[in-house]
Every structure is written in C-alpha cells, then in structure tokens.
Design an enzyme around this catalytic site. Structure first.
Site, PDB file in Angstrom:
ATOM      1  N   SER A  66      56.427  13.705  59.073  1.00 61.48           N
ATOM      2  CA  SER A  66      55.614  14.857  59.494  1.00 61.48           C
ATOM      3  C   SER A  66      54.465  15.187  58.544  1.00 61.48           C
ATOM      4  O   SER A  66      53.608  15.998  58.898  1.00 61.48           O
ATOM      5  CB  SER A  66      56.493  16.095  59.635  1.00 61.48           C
ATOM      6  OG  SER A  66      57.275  15.976  60.783  1.00 61.48           O
ATOM      7  N   LYS A  69      51.076  14.902  59.992  1.00 59.69           N
ATOM      8  CA  LYS A  69      50.592  15.798  61.051  1.00 59.69           C
ATOM      9  C   LYS A  69      49.277  16.503  60.715  1.00 59.69           C
ATOM     10  O   LYS A  69      48.363  16.528  61.548  1.00 59.69           O
ATOM     11  CB  LYS A  69      51.687  16.795  61.451  1.00 59.69           C
ATOM     12  CG  LYS A  69      52.833  16.100  62.190  1.00 59.69           C
ATOM     13  CD  LYS A  69      54.032  17.012  62.423  1.00 59.69           C
ATOM     14  CE  LYS A  69      55.138  16.240  63.139  1.00 59.69           C
ATOM     15  NZ  LYS A  69      56.380  17.000  63.247  1.00 59.69           N
ATOM     16  N   VAL A 261      60.543  14.802  57.020  1.00 56.11           N
ATOM     17  CA  VAL A 261      61.985  14.510  56.906  1.00 56.11           C
ATOM     18  C   VAL A 261      62.348  13.404  55.929  1.00 56.11           C
ATOM     19  O   VAL A 261      63.509  13.269  55.580  1.00 56.11           O
ATOM     20  CB  VAL A 261      62.666  14.136  58.238  1.00 56.11           C
ATOM     21  CG1 VAL A 261      62.907  15.320  59.104  1.00 56.11           C
ATOM     22  CG2 VAL A 261      61.963  13.048  58.946  1.00 56.11           C
TER      23      VAL A 261
HETATM   24  N1  GLN Z   1      59.463  11.329  62.931  1.00 58.91           N
HETATM   25  C1  GLN Z   1      60.122  12.595  62.724  1.00 58.91           C
HETATM   26  C2  GLN Z   1      60.536  13.198  64.051  1.00 58.91           C
HETATM   27  O1  GLN Z   1      59.766  13.273  64.930  1.00 58.91           O
HETATM   28  C3  GLN Z   1      59.222  13.530  61.970  1.00 58.91           C
HETATM   29  C4  GLN Z   1      59.850  14.895  61.768  1.00 58.91           C
HETATM   30  C5  GLN Z   1      59.618  15.460  60.396  1.00 58.91           C
HETATM   31  O2  GLN Z   1      59.176  14.798  59.472  1.00 58.91           O
HETATM   32  N2  GLN Z   1      59.971  16.717  60.234  1.00 58.91           N
HETATM   33  O3  GLN Z   1      61.636  13.614  64.206  1.00 58.91           O
END
Ligand code: GLN
Length: 310
Positions: A66, A69, A261
């Site tokens: 994420s 993003k 994550v």
């Molecule tokens: N690829 C992960 C997902 O979509 C990214 C989520 C995250 O980093 N919080 O679940």
C-alpha cells in the site's frame, strides 16, 4: 534537523532501542508475505539537499504494497487532473480497515485513494492502451520517485493473485456502482502487480523526500510530478494514510504518512525531508509497530508536528 551527526545518531539510537520492541504480527493473508523476517528493521531519511541518513537493514528489497498508493495517486492526478480523479474516488477518511467495503451509498465512490477500493479505482484510471502499458507507466513513475528503476517480485505478485478474492470482489462492486472504469479483473491484476513492486527502505526515503520537495526528486533533480499534485497527495496522506489510526497518528506524529502490509512506512516533513521505515510486524490497524514507534519518537524529539508553532 540539527545536522548530519544528530540525525544519524538519532536513527542509530532508534534502531538499537526499537529492535527490542515486541508485539505485532507479520501479515500472512498473502502467503508469501508471511515469510518475512520479523527482525528486519531499517530506517532511512533523505533531506531536500539530497543527503541520505540511515540505520539498520536499508538495502533489503521488499514489496511496497500500500505504500505505492500515494505515488500512483500522484501519477493519476498528474495525468488526469484533480476533477477527473475526484469523480472516481473521494478524499474522506474511511475510519475503517484498509480492505473495507467503503463505497459512498449515493455516489458509489470509494472513500479515499489510500484504502484498497480507492487505490484499485485509481490504478484503473492511469492511462494506457492495454494493461501492460498501464502497468509500465506505473512502474516507470515509481522508479522516477525512487531515482532508479524498480522491478516486481513475481512470487509475491502470484501469491496475492492466487488469494486476493476480497480485492476482486471490491473491484466488481465498484464496477457495479460506476466507480471503476473498464474490466474489474484487469484492474485488480494491475493493482496486484503495483503492490508487488519492490524497493529498499533507502529507495522509499527518496520517494518520500520527492513528495516533501514539491514533486522534484532531490537526488536526481527530476520533476516527477507538479507541485500542486505533491501537495494534494500529502493532504490525502495526512487524513487517510494510516487507515483507521489516522486520527491518532495526526495527534501523536503530525506528518503525512502511508503504511503497507509488508511493514513499509513513509512519512513526509514538507519542505524538509522524507523518512522511511521497514519492519514487518503490524499492529491491529495494519500499521508497522516499529515504524509507528520510530516516527512518534522522531516527531517528538525534533518537533516535527505540522501544527506546531515553529
Ligand atoms: N496488496 C495488499 C492488499 O491489497 C495491500 C494492502 C496494504 O498494504 N495495506 O491487500
């Protein structure tokens, strides 16, 4: 900050003390991420004159997840403008988890581009004749933020593609509400590839510093995105970047930030520096335990809170 030695010493001190911090759990809903070393811990800071400071394990590549993003939001804003992007995604904190089904009942838009639903919709907005071209633009842009070409961890990509049903469901729901353009399956595959882009914590600090520097990479000198785009992205990070811990984060740290994550975290001190931390164990909000602790301490020690009277 007060100069090279003070910053390096502060990072080394944080690294030493926070390595002992227990708690949190490495994400395992993407099976490949569960293999991460919970003791991998690195901190890096890049100032606007391009100075690099670091402590711990800063050269180990990990998937950004994420943390991509805000940078892909920057690309979409630069290519399409705020109005067009705003028709697809809102800019309100969801107060919910990163994978929440958070779609406005009236407009059908996801709450913001920092949660999965909003990020999938933004990824689908990136112009490109086909999915390969769209992803090539995303990868190229992330590399320009980092100041070097980045690549994809194919194993993590496959691992998420095999298990990412919730994100697929989100994409189909958004197709239903009109928030998502094009084919939901393609949008999610591109988003999974984006999440699997790998970089080091040293790269991430350069990426954060580029946002701190109004979109100009302080190491390469390249204007990656226009200044108003960098400002808009920082505003969204400040309100939505830490999921449902965004309020507490603003209270305690007071800087725009984004977590992921795999344990990555970027924070930006506008017009001053970018900082990044990598440490896989996450708290119950999905934010990295050591990263949050490190930024709280850095903010307090150096008076970084944005609302502070300088
Ligand atoms: N690829 C992960 C997902 O979509 C990214 C989520 C995250 O980093 N919080 O679940």
């Amino acid at each position: 900050m007060e100069g090279i030695d003070v910053v390096s010493e502060a990072l080394a001190d944080l690294h030493r003390r926070l390595l002992a911090l227990d708690g949190g759990a490495v994400a395992d809903y993407i099976p490949q991420l569960a293999l991460a070393d919970p003791d991998c811990f690195g901190l890096a800071l890049v100032s606007l004159d391009g100075h690099r400071y670091r402590a711990g394990r800063c050269d180990e590549a990990f998937t950004l997840q994420s943390v991509t993003k805000p940078f892909v939001l920057a690309l979409a804003l630069a290519e399409l403008g705020a109005e067009e992007v705003g028709r697809t995604v809102g800019a309100e904190p969801s107060g919910e988890a990163f994978n929440a089904i958070s779609l406005d009942p009236v407009t059908g838009r996801p709450a913001n581009p920092m949660i999965n639903a909003g990020a999938i919709a933004v990824t689908a907005l990136v112009p490109g004749g086909d999915p390969a071209e769209r992803f090539a633009r995303i990868l190229d842009c992330l590399g320009r933020f980092a100041g070097r070409p980045l690549d994809v961890d194919e194993e993590v990509y496959r691992s998420e593609a095999e298990t990412g049903d919730r994100n697929r469901a989100l994409a189909h729901l958004m197709r239903g509400t009109g928030a998502l353009r094009g084919d939901p399956a393609e949008a999610v595959e591109t988003y999974f590839r984006q999440c699997a882009v790998r970089a080091t914590v040293a790269d991430l600090a350069v990426m954060a510093a580029t946002l701190a520097n109004g979109g100009v990479n302080p190491v390469t000198g390249e204007a990656v995105v226009p200044e108003p785009v960098a400002v808009a992205v920082l505003a969204v990070m400040a309100t939505c970047g830490m999921y449902d811990a965004a309020g507490e984060w603003m209270l305690r740290v007071g800087l725009p930030a984004k977590s992921g994550v795999s344990g990555g975290l970027v924070a930006v001190s506008p017009a001053r520096f970018g900082v990044a931390v990598h440490s896989p164990p996450l708290d119950s909000f999905g934010n990295p335990v050591r990263g949050v602790a490190a930024l709280r301490e850095l903010s307090e020690r150096f008076g970084l809170h944005l609302m502070r009277n300088p």
